[in-house]
Motif scaffolding. Structure first.
Motif, short mmCIF file in Angstrom:
data_model
loop_
_atom_site.label_atom_id
_atom_site.label_comp_id
_atom_site.label_asym_id
_atom_site.label_seq_id
_atom_site.Cartn_x
_atom_site.Cartn_y
_atom_site.Cartn_z
N LEU A 164 0.84 -1.20 0.00
CA LEU A 164 0.00 0.00 0.00
C LEU A 164 0.87 1.25 0.00
N LEU A 165 0.49 2.24 -0.81
CA LEU A 165 1.22 3.50 -0.86
C LEU A 165 0.80 4.38 0.32
N LEU A 166 1.77 4.73 1.16
CA LEU A 166 1.52 5.62 2.29
C LEU A 166 2.51 6.77 2.25
N ALA A 167 2.06 7.94 2.69
CA ALA A 167 2.89 9.14 2.61
C ALA A 167 2.85 9.92 3.91
N HIS A 168 3.94 10.63 4.18
CA HIS A 168 4.01 11.52 5.35
C HIS A 168 3.81 12.95 4.87
N ASN A 169 2.69 13.54 5.28
CA ASN A 169 2.40 14.93 4.97
C ASN A 169 3.18 15.82 5.92
N THR A 170 3.68 16.94 5.42
CA THR A 170 4.49 17.83 6.25
C THR A 170 3.69 18.42 7.42
N GLN A 171 2.34 18.36 7.33
CA GLN A 171 1.51 18.87 8.42
C GLN A 171 1.21 17.80 9.47
N PHE A 172 1.60 16.55 9.20
CA PHE A 172 1.34 15.46 10.14
C PHE A 172 2.30 15.51 11.32
N PRO A 173 1.91 14.91 12.44
CA PRO A 173 2.88 14.67 13.52
C PRO A 173 4.02 13.78 13.02
N ASP A 175 6.45 10.93 12.12
CA ASP A 175 6.34 9.49 11.88
C ASP A 175 4.94 9.01 11.50
N LEU A 176 3.96 9.90 11.37
CA LEU A 176 2.62 9.48 10.98
C LEU A 176 2.50 9.44 9.46
N TYR A 177 1.95 8.33 8.96
CA TYR A 177 1.75 8.14 7.52
C TYR A 177 0.28 7.85 7.23
N PRO A 255 3.83 1.53 9.05
CA PRO A 255 4.29 2.59 9.94
C PRO A 255 3.13 3.05 10.82
N LEU A 256 3.34 4.10 11.57
CA LEU A 256 2.27 4.69 12.37
C LEU A 256 1.24 5.31 11.43
N THR A 257 -0.03 4.93 11.59
CA THR A 257 -1.10 5.43 10.73
C THR A 257 -2.22 6.05 11.58
N PRO A 258 -3.15 6.78 10.95
CA PRO A 258 -4.21 7.43 11.73
C PRO A 258 -5.05 6.41 12.49
N ASP A 259 -5.52 6.82 13.67
CA ASP A 259 -6.43 5.96 14.40
C ASP A 259 -7.82 6.57 14.34
N GLY A 260 -8.74 6.00 15.08
CA GLY A 260 -10.07 6.60 15.18
C GLY A 260 -11.01 6.20 14.07
N ILE A 268 -7.12 1.99 5.12
CA ILE A 268 -5.94 1.21 5.51
C ILE A 268 -6.37 -0.15 6.07
N ASN A 269 -7.42 -0.17 6.89
CA ASN A 269 -7.93 -1.44 7.43
C ASN A 269 -8.44 -2.35 6.31
N TRP A 270 -9.07 -1.75 5.29
CA TRP A 270 -9.53 -2.53 4.14
C TRP A 270 -8.35 -3.24 3.48
N PHE A 271 -7.24 -2.53 3.29
CA PHE A 271 -6.06 -3.13 2.68
C PHE A 271 -5.50 -4.25 3.56
N ILE A 272 -5.40 -4.00 4.86
CA ILE A 272 -4.82 -5.01 5.77
C ILE A 272 -5.65 -6.28 5.76
N LYS A 273 -6.98 -6.15 5.81
CA LYS A 273 -7.85 -7.34 5.81
C LYS A 273 -7.75 -8.10 4.50
N LYS A 274 -7.54 -7.37 3.42
CA LYS A 274 -7.46 -8.00 2.09
C LYS A 274 -6.14 -8.74 1.92
N HIS A 275 -5.11 -8.28 2.63
CA HIS A 275 -3.78 -8.88 2.45
C HIS A 275 -3.26 -9.51 3.72
#
Length: 275
Positions: A164-173, A175-177, A255-260, A268-275
């Motif tokens: 899965l493609l994940l990115a770190h936005n400069t506005q994120f805390p 290590d969050l992707y 990596p660290l991803t959004p929660d909630g 992201i959960n959809w990808f994890i369950k699929k793979h």
């Protein structure tokens, strides 16, 4: 699998549907912070009974849920609040309120801000008037009508075989992707926006774009339209402005991803369950 459980029984309205009672629920803000009460270590939204002695401003009806009326409004600076109440950023309450209450709160803060931002006509400066029966303001002089602003944005899970493609936005805390997202431009379809945003931010080209789901995101006034897509071509090359780093990640090496309750997390959960 698609995200389809974002439908509630909330009934939006401009005028009260049910008779008013002291159990009516009020989302009251001051400087974009929500007034909440703490009961038995739980956060709750106050009722009219809790607020009876407080001076409230700009009260507007939102709608009803489970036989209860919902209102939003503001409180003046310097008003003393009860000891069991405090102000919080709505976003910080995502894990403490029920999903229904959180999303109604998101509706409330957007209505409050819209009301404050359209007191005067943006074309001629005349004091605007509320329109009966709908959520809009109209200028009595030039006729300009204004409605609450909603900004559409796409959010997409791009999959390359088992990654899965994940990115770190400069506005994120740190290590969050998260998955790629971006606002829709004038004259652009959602799918065109997916292609453009992914390429602009990461240099990747995508194909087989499929609708996933949607979610209001009131920070400040977005509607997020979720998609999945497949990698087509290109090498990762971030823009360096909005995105500082991006990479492909497997389901067992995230990596660290959004929660909630965000649609980003659901993708992201959809990808994890699929793979």
């Amino acid at each position: 699998m698609r995200y389809e459980n974002n439908i509630t029984n909330f009934r939006p309205a401009v005028t009260p549907i049910l008779p008013s009672t002291n159990k009516d629920i009020y989302f009251i803000f001051y400087n974009d912070e929500l007034l909440v009460k703490s009961e038995n270590k739980k956060v709750e939204i106050p009722t009219m009974e809790d607020l009876i002695n407080l001076q409230l401003n700009n009260i507007q009806y939102i709608g009803s849920l489970n036989g209860e009326n919902f209102f939003c409004g503001e409180i003046s600076e310097g008003v003393a609040i009860p000891n069991n109440m405090r102000f919080c950023k709505l976003r910080s309450l995502a894990q403490q309120l029920t999903e229904d209450m959180f999303w109604i709160g998101g509706r409330a803060i957007q209505i409050v801000n819209w009301n404050n931002n359209h007191i005067y006509c943006g074309r001629c400066g005349t004091l605007t008037q509320n329109v009966d029966g709908e959520r809009s303001k109209k200028c009595p002089k030039c006729g300009l009508a204004n409605y609450p602003r909603i900004s559409p944005a796409i959010i997409v899970a791009v999959v390359n075989e088992d990654k899965l493609l994940l990115a770190h936005n400069t506005q994120f805390p740190k290590d969050l992707y998260s998955v790629v997202s971006g606002f829709v431009e004038v004259g652009e379809t959602f799918e065109e926006c997916v292609v453009r945003e992914v390429h602009e931010e990461t240099g990747i080209n995508v194909k087989n774009i499929k609708y996933f789901g949607n979610q209001p995101w009131p920070f400040p006034n977005s509607i997020m339209i979720g998609y999945t897509a497949e990698y087509e071509s290109g090498e990762i090359k971030v823009d360096g402005n909005e995105i500082s780093h991006a990479n492909w990640y497997s389901a067992n090496n995230m990596p660290l991803t959004p929660d909630g309750i965000s649609i980003a997390k659901k993708l992201i959960n959809w990808f994890i369950k699929k793979h």
